[in-house]
Design a protein around this motif. Structure first.
Motif, PDB file in Angstrom:
ATOM      1  N   GLY A   1       0.835  -1.093   0.138  1.00 42.50           N
ATOM      2  CA  GLY A   1       0.074   0.049   0.048  1.00 42.50           C
ATOM      3  C   GLY A   1       0.791   1.164  -0.076  1.00 42.50           C
ATOM      4  N   VAL A   2       2.341   1.269   0.080  1.00 42.13           N
ATOM      5  CA  VAL A   2       2.841   2.393  -0.136  1.00 42.13           C
ATOM      6  C   VAL A   2       3.114   2.914  -1.629  1.00 42.13           C
ATOM      7  N   ASP A   3       3.471   4.170  -1.846  1.00 37.95           N
ATOM      8  CA  ASP A   3       3.258   4.792  -3.141  1.00 37.95           C
ATOM      9  C   ASP A   3       4.851   4.771  -3.772  1.00 37.95           C
ATOM     10  N   ALA A   4       6.006   4.699  -2.756  1.00 42.12           N
ATOM     11  CA  ALA A   4       7.204   5.010  -3.156  1.00 42.12           C
ATOM     12  C   ALA A   4       8.065   4.221  -1.603  1.00 42.12           C
ATOM     13  N   ALA A   5       9.693   4.201  -2.276  1.00 44.95           N
ATOM     14  CA  ALA A   5      10.408   3.712  -1.153  1.00 44.95           C
ATOM     15  C   ALA A   5      11.502   4.679  -1.049  1.00 44.95           C
ATOM     16  N   MET A   6      12.171   4.735  -0.003  1.00 41.86           N
ATOM     17  CA  MET A   6      13.557   5.212   0.363  1.00 41.86           C
ATOM     18  C   MET A   6      14.394   3.986   0.738  1.00 41.86           C
TER      19      MET A   6
END
Length: 297
Positions: free
Chosen positions: A88-93
Motif C-alpha cells: 500500500g505504499v507509493d514509493a520507497a527510500m
C-alpha cells in the motif's frame, strides 16, 4: 489557481540494519518517534512517522532492517514486518551507509524492485566519510545497473541534504490532500512509545548481546491530571540477565528508568512517574506465541 499541486502519500523506509533509517524518519518528522542506538535491529516494529511540509505530506513507514539471518522467531518476525510495510505504499527510500554496499543492501534493493516501487537511494552518514573524494565514485557504483528515481547523499543526524530529498520523494506520491492532520506525527499510541523509550535505554546501556534478549511491556498507563503514571515490565530470558539489568544495588535499572522518563516527558510534554520491574520469561524471543502476547503483531 496556479502553483505546485499538493502531494501526499505513504513511503517505506527500507535498508539493512543500523544505517540510520529511524534517525532519518525522526529528522523528517521533526520529533523523536523512533528509538535509535548504535546497535543493529534497534527497530523491531513497523512505525508510521508523519512529516508535513508546505508542498505535501509524507507518511514514512519506518521498518526493522532487512537481514538474512533468521535464527530466531524474532528475526523472522522483523523480516516479515519489513516486507509487509511495502503493501500500500507509493514509493520507497532505500537507506544505505555512505561508502558501503553489501549483500544485505542488495537484498533490500531487490525486495523493493520486486514490489514494483519507485526507489530513491538515500546515502546516509556522508559526514562520516573521511575521504570526501570517494563519494562520487561510490554513488556511481551504487547506481550502476540499478534503477533509482533519484540519489541523495545526506546526513540525517546533522539534517544535511534533506530539503532536496523531500522534494524528490514528494514528486513520487499522488496529488491529493493531506492524509493526516497537520499536528499528527505518528500512528502509534503514547503507551507504545513509552515502551520503546524504555527499550531504547536497554539497547544503549547494556552489553553486546543482552539487549536482544530483552523486551518491554507497559502494564499501566494512567492519566492522573497533569501527570502520567506508567508501569513498565522489562522481560528477559534468564535469571542471570535479570541481575545484569537491575545492576548492583539497582543502580542500572534506576539509570534506565531515569533516562527513559526524561525522554517521555520531552515527547509527551507532561510530567511522568515511571516504575520499572524486571521479570523472566524463558525463550520469549524464539516463541511465536510469546511474541504475539508481548505485542509483536
Amino acid at each position: 489557481m496556479t502553483g505546485t499541486p499538493y502531494r501526499a502519500g505513504h513511503v517505506a523506509v527500507i535498508g539493512r540494519p543500523n544505517v540510520g533509517k529511524s534517525t532519518l524518519v525522526n529528522a523528517l518528522v521533526g520529533a523523536k518517534i523512533s528509538i535509535t542506538s548504535n546497535r543493529p535491529q534497534t527497530t523491531r516494529h513497523r512505525l508510521l512517522g508523519i512529516a508535513t511540509f508546505p508542498a505535501g505530506q509524507l507518511a514514512l513507514v519506518d521498518t526493522p532492517g532487512i537481514h538474512r539471518e533468521q535464527k530466531r522467531a524474532m528475526n523472522r518476525w522483523m523480516n516479515r514486518a519489513a516486507r509487509g510495510a511495502l503493501e500500500g505504499v507509493d514509493a520507497a527510500m532505500l537507506v544505505v551507509q555512505a561508502g558501503r554496499w553489501d549483500d544485505e543492501d542488495g537484498l533490500a534493493y531487490d525486495t523493493l524492485k520486486a514490489a514494483g516501487l519507485p526507489v530513491v537511494l538515500v546515502v546516509n552518514q556522508v559526514d562520516r566519510l573521511k575521504d570526501k573524494t570517494a563519494l562520487l565514485p561510490y554513488l556511481a557504483k551504487a547506481a550502476e545497473g540499478r534503477d533509482f528515481a533519484a540519489v541523495h547523499p545526506v546526513s540525517a543526524l546533522k539534517r544535511l541534504g534533506l530539503e532536496a530529498l523531500v522534494r524528490d520523494v514528494l514528486a513520487l506520491v499522488p496529488e491529493q490532500d493531506a492524509l493526516y492532520g497537520e499536528d499528527e506525527i505518528t500512528d502509534k499510541s503514547q503507551r507504545f512509545l513509552a515502551g520503546e523509550m524504555v527499550r531504547e535505554q536497554l539497547m544503549r546501556q547494556l552489553g553486546e548481546e543482552l539487549p536482544y534478549a530483552t523486551t518491554v511491556e507497559i502494564e499501566r498507563f494512567e492519566i492522573d491530571g497533569a501527570l502520567l503514571r506508567i508501569g513498565a515490565v522489562i522481560w528477559v530470558e534468564r535469571s542471570g540477565q535479570k541481575a545484569i539489568v537491575i545492576g548492583k544495588g539497582g543502580e542500572r535499572l534506576r539509570e534506565i528508568g531515569t533516562r527513559a522518563r526524561q525522554q517521555m516527558e520531552q515527547l509527551f510534554d507532561a510530567k511522568v512517574f515511571l516504575e520499572t520491574w524486571v521479570r523472566v520469561r524463558e525463550g520469549w524471543s524464539d516463541d511465536e506465541a510469546a511474541l504475539k502476547s508481548l505485542g509483536y503483531e
